[in-house]
Scaffold this motif. Structure first.
Motif, PDB file in Angstrom:
ATOM      1  N   VAL A  73      -4.540  -5.659   0.928  1.00  0.00           N
ATOM      2  CA  VAL A  73      -4.864  -4.281   0.571  1.00  0.00           C
ATOM      3  C   VAL A  73      -5.756  -3.667   1.643  1.00  0.00           C
ATOM      4  O   VAL A  73      -6.652  -4.321   2.172  1.00  0.00           O
ATOM      5  CB  VAL A  73      -5.526  -4.184  -0.822  1.00  0.00           C
ATOM      6  CG1 VAL A  73      -6.848  -4.939  -0.860  1.00  0.00           C
ATOM      7  CG2 VAL A  73      -5.721  -2.751  -1.241  1.00  0.00           C
ATOM      8  N   ASP A  74      -5.450  -2.417   1.986  1.00  0.00           N
ATOM      9  CA  ASP A  74      -6.260  -1.665   2.946  1.00  0.00           C
ATOM     10  C   ASP A  74      -6.796  -0.450   2.195  1.00  0.00           C
ATOM     11  O   ASP A  74      -6.028   0.436   1.811  1.00  0.00           O
ATOM     12  CB  ASP A  74      -5.390  -1.246   4.138  1.00  0.00           C
ATOM     13  CG  ASP A  74      -6.199  -0.482   5.176  1.00  0.00           C
ATOM     14  OD1 ASP A  74      -7.434  -0.603   5.187  1.00  0.00           O
ATOM     15  OD2 ASP A  74      -5.573   0.240   5.979  1.00  0.00           O
ATOM     16  N   LYS A  79      -6.414   6.891   0.704  1.00  0.00           N
ATOM     17  CA  LYS A  79      -5.164   6.128   0.616  1.00  0.00           C
ATOM     18  C   LYS A  79      -5.448   4.636   0.477  1.00  0.00           C
ATOM     19  O   LYS A  79      -6.252   4.080   1.209  1.00  0.00           O
ATOM     20  CB  LYS A  79      -4.309   6.363   1.869  1.00  0.00           C
ATOM     21  CG  LYS A  79      -2.935   5.726   1.793  1.00  0.00           C
ATOM     22  CD  LYS A  79      -2.009   6.218   2.897  1.00  0.00           C
ATOM     23  CE  LYS A  79      -2.386   5.658   4.239  1.00  0.00           C
ATOM     24  NZ  LYS A  79      -1.432   6.030   5.292  1.00  0.00           N
ATOM     25  N   THR A  81      -3.388   1.119   0.642  1.00  0.00           N
ATOM     26  CA  THR A  81      -2.102   0.568   1.057  1.00  0.00           C
ATOM     27  C   THR A  81      -2.027  -0.895   0.658  1.00  0.00           C
ATOM     28  O   THR A  81      -2.892  -1.699   1.011  1.00  0.00           O
ATOM     29  CB  THR A  81      -1.931   0.686   2.588  1.00  0.00           C
ATOM     30  OG1 THR A  81      -2.084   2.052   2.961  1.00  0.00           O
ATOM     31  CG2 THR A  81      -0.548   0.189   3.019  1.00  0.00           C
ATOM     32  N   TRP A  82      -1.000  -1.227  -0.132  1.00  0.00           N
ATOM     33  CA  TRP A  82      -0.741  -2.605  -0.519  1.00  0.00           C
ATOM     34  C   TRP A  82       0.446  -3.087   0.300  1.00  0.00           C
ATOM     35  O   TRP A  82       1.508  -2.465   0.282  1.00  0.00           O
ATOM     36  CB  TRP A  82      -0.404  -2.699  -2.007  1.00  0.00           C
ATOM     37  CG  TRP A  82      -1.498  -2.257  -2.924  1.00  0.00           C
ATOM     38  CD1 TRP A  82      -1.733  -0.977  -3.348  1.00  0.00           C
ATOM     39  CD2 TRP A  82      -2.518  -3.070  -3.514  1.00  0.00           C
ATOM     40  NE1 TRP A  82      -2.838  -0.966  -4.174  1.00  0.00           N
ATOM     41  CE2 TRP A  82      -3.329  -2.222  -4.296  1.00  0.00           C
ATOM     42  CE3 TRP A  82      -2.810  -4.427  -3.466  1.00  0.00           C
ATOM     43  CZ2 TRP A  82      -4.421  -2.697  -5.012  1.00  0.00           C
ATOM     44  CZ3 TRP A  82      -3.893  -4.898  -4.191  1.00  0.00           C
ATOM     45  CH2 TRP A  82      -4.688  -4.036  -4.950  1.00  0.00           C
ATOM     46  N   LYS A  83       0.271  -4.184   1.021  1.00  0.00           N
ATOM     47  CA  LYS A  83       1.359  -4.728   1.828  1.00  0.00           C
ATOM     48  C   LYS A  83       1.697  -6.120   1.312  1.00  0.00           C
ATOM     49  O   LYS A  83       0.833  -7.002   1.270  1.00  0.00           O
ATOM     50  CB  LYS A  83       0.952  -4.798   3.299  1.00  0.00           C
ATOM     51  CG  LYS A  83       2.061  -5.330   4.180  1.00  0.00           C
ATOM     52  CD  LYS A  83       1.607  -5.425   5.634  1.00  0.00           C
ATOM     53  CE  LYS A  83       2.691  -6.058   6.486  1.00  0.00           C
ATOM     54  NZ  LYS A  83       2.203  -6.429   7.816  1.00  0.00           N
ATOM     55  N   VAL A  93       5.686  -2.200   1.589  1.00  0.00           N
ATOM     56  CA  VAL A  93       4.436  -1.446   1.631  1.00  0.00           C
ATOM     57  C   VAL A  93       4.406  -0.439   0.483  1.00  0.00           C
ATOM     58  O   VAL A  93       5.369   0.301   0.264  1.00  0.00           O
ATOM     59  CB  VAL A  93       4.287  -0.707   2.987  1.00  0.00           C
ATOM     60  CG1 VAL A  93       3.019   0.149   2.986  1.00  0.00           C
ATOM     61  CG2 VAL A  93       4.251  -1.710   4.133  1.00  0.00           C
ATOM     62  N   GLU A  95       1.957   2.635  -0.968  1.00  0.00           N
ATOM     63  CA  GLU A  95       0.802   3.486  -0.681  1.00  0.00           C
ATOM     64  C   GLU A  95       0.433   4.276  -1.925  1.00  0.00           C
ATOM     65  O   GLU A  95       1.308   4.830  -2.599  1.00  0.00           O
ATOM     66  CB  GLU A  95       1.105   4.422   0.485  1.00  0.00           C
ATOM     67  CG  GLU A  95       1.263   3.661   1.796  1.00  0.00           C
ATOM     68  CD  GLU A  95       1.527   4.581   2.968  1.00  0.00           C
ATOM     69  OE1 GLU A  95       1.889   5.750   2.744  1.00  0.00           O
ATOM     70  OE2 GLU A  95       1.382   4.111   4.104  1.00  0.00           O
ATOM     71  N   ASN A  97      -2.416   7.154  -3.628  1.00  0.00           N
ATOM     72  CA  ASN A  97      -3.541   8.077  -3.514  1.00  0.00           C
ATOM     73  C   ASN A  97      -4.522   7.725  -4.634  1.00  0.00           C
ATOM     74  O   ASN A  97      -4.227   7.956  -5.811  1.00  0.00           O
ATOM     75  CB  ASN A  97      -3.046   9.518  -3.667  1.00  0.00           C
ATOM     76  CG  ASN A  97      -4.198  10.514  -3.656  1.00  0.00           C
ATOM     77  OD1 ASN A  97      -5.374  10.137  -3.772  1.00  0.00           O
ATOM     78  ND2 ASN A  97      -3.871  11.779  -3.522  1.00  0.00           N
TER      79      ASN A  97
END
Ligand code: SF4
Ligand code: SF4
Length: 104
Positions: A73-74, A79, A81-83, A93, A95, A97
């Motif tokens: 997770v970023d 935002k 972002t789960w990769k 990926v 994303e 909000n």
């Protein structure tokens, strides 16, 4: 269900240690974090969200349909972002909000 800590990325900030509700994460002798009790991890993701160094992946085991893939997770203010990386390298990926994530 557990996490995996990439010790190359870990900067030893101890944030994951302080947020883990089960005190499952420790520092090794070189000051890098590791999960000492992986079988006790219930996957709350608190440590992952707290790690600014992106050193912690969530392990998606077979038992929850993840077939051993890992999720990163970023977190950014606007935002998240789960990769997800599958064992064969296939990446997905997602994303989000965060301001809209609790709207229905
Ligand atoms: S929060 Fe991340 S960088 Fe800090 S000790 Fe834990 S794994 Fe290492
Ligand atoms: S996912 Fe939750 S329970 Fe598991 S190690 Fe991280 S903070 Fe602890």
């Amino acid at each position: 269900m557990s996490i995996a800590i990439n010790q190359k990325n870990c900067i030893g900030c101890k944030k994951c240690l302080s947020v883990c509700p089960g005190s499952l994460i420790k520092l090794n002798q070189t000051g890098k974090a590791f999960i000492k009790y992986p079988k006790d991890c219930w996957g709350c993701c608190s440590c992952i969200k707290e790690c600014q160094a992106k050193a912690i992946d969530f392990y998606l085991g077979v038992d929850i349909g993840g077939r051993g893939s890992q999720m990163q997770v970023d977190m950014k203010a606007d935002k998240v972002t789960w990769k997800i990386t599958e064992t064969d390298g296939t990446a997905h990926v997602i994303e989000i909000n965060p301001k809209a994530s609790n709207q229905y």
